[in-house]
Design a protein around this motif. Sequence first.
Motif, PDB file in Angstrom:
ATOM      1  N   LYS A  79      16.066  -6.573 -19.783  1.00 40.90           N
ATOM      2  CA  LYS A  79      15.049  -7.599 -19.850  1.00 40.90           C
ATOM      3  C   LYS A  79      15.799  -9.171 -19.329  1.00 40.90           C
ATOM      4  N   ASN A  80      17.049  -8.773 -19.231  1.00 39.99           N
ATOM      5  CA  ASN A  80      18.025  -9.982 -18.828  1.00 39.99           C
ATOM      6  C   ASN A  80      17.554 -11.083 -19.878  1.00 39.99           C
ATOM      7  N   THR A  81      17.587 -10.819 -21.325  1.00 40.68           N
ATOM      8  CA  THR A  81      17.331 -11.518 -22.243  1.00 40.68           C
ATOM      9  C   THR A  81      18.421 -11.210 -23.244  1.00 40.68           C
ATOM     10  N   VAL A  82      18.488 -12.652 -24.219  1.00 34.46           N
ATOM     11  CA  VAL A  82      19.494 -12.778 -25.328  1.00 34.46           C
ATOM     12  C   VAL A  82      18.483 -13.093 -26.344  1.00 34.46           C
ATOM     13  N   TYR A  83      18.919 -12.623 -27.527  1.00 36.81           N
ATOM     14  CA  TYR A  83      18.041 -12.888 -28.561  1.00 36.81           C
ATOM     15  C   TYR A  83      19.185 -13.483 -29.745  1.00 36.81           C
ATOM     16  N   LEU A  84      18.374 -14.255 -30.707  1.00 32.94           N
ATOM     17  CA  LEU A  84      19.122 -14.683 -31.958  1.00 32.94           C
ATOM     18  C   LEU A  84      18.199 -14.448 -33.132  1.00 32.94           C
ATOM     19  N   LYS A  85      18.701 -13.458 -33.732  1.00 31.97           N
ATOM     20  CA  LYS A  85      17.832 -13.090 -34.882  1.00 31.97           C
ATOM     21  C   LYS A  85      18.370 -13.935 -36.098  1.00 31.97           C
ATOM     22  N   MET A  86      17.614 -14.665 -36.620  1.00 33.04           N
ATOM     23  CA  MET A  86      18.150 -15.715 -37.774  1.00 33.04           C
ATOM     24  C   MET A  86      17.299 -15.184 -39.132  1.00 33.04           C
ATOM     25  N   SER A  87      18.128 -14.952 -40.056  1.00 36.85           N
ATOM     26  CA  SER A  87      17.699 -14.607 -41.424  1.00 36.85           C
ATOM     27  C   SER A  87      18.102 -15.499 -42.433  1.00 36.85           C
ATOM     28  N   SER A  88      17.551 -15.255 -43.641  1.00 36.38           N
ATOM     29  CA  SER A  88      17.813 -16.240 -44.888  1.00 36.38           C
ATOM     30  C   SER A  88      18.035 -17.533 -44.315  1.00 36.38           C
ATOM     31  N   LEU A  89      17.100 -18.072 -43.725  1.00 35.18           N
ATOM     32  CA  LEU A  89      17.057 -19.438 -43.115  1.00 35.18           C
ATOM     33  C   LEU A  89      17.114 -20.478 -44.191  1.00 35.18           C
ATOM     34  N   LYS A  90      17.842 -21.749 -43.957  1.00 30.32           N
ATOM     35  CA  LYS A  90      18.062 -22.928 -44.926  1.00 30.32           C
ATOM     36  C   LYS A  90      17.268 -23.930 -44.160  1.00 30.32           C
ATOM     37  N   PRO A  91      17.224 -24.992 -44.888  1.00 29.99           N
ATOM     38  CA  PRO A  91      16.555 -26.147 -44.415  1.00 29.99           C
ATOM     39  C   PRO A  91      17.535 -26.954 -43.248  1.00 29.99           C
ATOM     40  N   GLU A  92      19.060 -26.586 -43.442  1.00 27.65           N
ATOM     41  CA  GLU A  92      20.012 -27.075 -42.802  1.00 27.65           C
ATOM     42  C   GLU A  92      20.104 -26.295 -41.314  1.00 27.65           C
ATOM     43  N   ASP A  93      19.318 -25.345 -41.340  1.00 31.55           N
ATOM     44  CA  ASP A  93      19.268 -24.735 -40.166  1.00 31.55           C
ATOM     45  C   ASP A  93      18.353 -25.209 -38.996  1.00 31.55           C
ATOM     46  N   THR A  94      17.598 -26.363 -39.621  1.00 32.29           N
ATOM     47  CA  THR A  94      16.541 -26.879 -38.833  1.00 32.29           C
ATOM     48  C   THR A  94      17.171 -27.654 -37.425  1.00 32.29           C
ATOM     49  N   ALA A  95      16.738 -27.339 -36.403  1.00 31.29           N
ATOM     50  CA  ALA A  95      17.374 -27.875 -35.148  1.00 31.29           C
ATOM     51  C   ALA A  95      16.596 -27.587 -34.019  1.00 31.29           C
ATOM     52  N   LEU A  96      16.909 -28.168 -32.844  1.00 33.93           N
ATOM     53  CA  LEU A  96      16.340 -27.693 -31.543  1.00 33.93           C
ATOM     54  C   LEU A  96      17.336 -26.544 -31.199  1.00 33.93           C
ATOM     55  N   TYR A  97      16.966 -25.298 -30.824  1.00 34.66           N
ATOM     56  CA  TYR A  97      18.062 -24.227 -30.422  1.00 34.66           C
ATOM     57  C   TYR A  97      17.960 -24.069 -28.947  1.00 34.66           C
ATOM     58  N   TYR A  98      18.974 -23.887 -28.204  1.00 35.30           N
ATOM     59  CA  TYR A  98      18.946 -23.720 -26.876  1.00 35.30           C
ATOM     60  C   TYR A  98      20.044 -22.674 -26.598  1.00 35.30           C
ATOM     61  N   CYS A  99      19.795 -22.035 -25.309  1.00 28.25           N
ATOM     62  CA  CYS A  99      20.674 -21.054 -25.136  1.00 28.25           C
ATOM     63  C   CYS A  99      21.422 -21.439 -23.604  1.00 28.25           C
ATOM     64  N   ALA A 100      22.968 -21.108 -23.683  1.00 27.31           N
ATOM     65  CA  ALA A 100      23.560 -21.538 -22.667  1.00 27.31           C
ATOM     66  C   ALA A 100      24.308 -20.346 -21.943  1.00 27.31           C
TER      67      ALA A 100
END
Length: 127
Positions: A79-100
Amino acid sequence: HVQLVESGGGSVQAGGSLRLSCTATGYTYRNSYVAWFRQTPGQEREGVAALYFGGRTQTQTIYAESVKDRFTISQDNAKNTVYLKMSSLKPEDTALYYCAAGFTGGLWYRPNNWNYRGQGTQVTVSS
């Protein structure tokens, strides 16, 4: 023309999970590096995780200490796709996430060492 499009962001309570996706057009992830960064207003961009996919036995991943054991970067080459599975999220994880993509060498967590980036997807974690 290279285009990276992220999706999967949203609002979640602390302890919850999200999976972000980044699909590329005009660029192939195979035999290359790809990374996820995040940024909050007034803060420098932070490298979250990076992956090198050279084949089933040649995948390498690296994570920032702040997300180690909570986040998992993976790739679906078909699928030419990259994933980021995020678990046990914390308030400090709040952000704009982008891939590079298009790593030019040097330190992977330096944003300037990547040629391409997407527009990002917002993740908000409430306490």
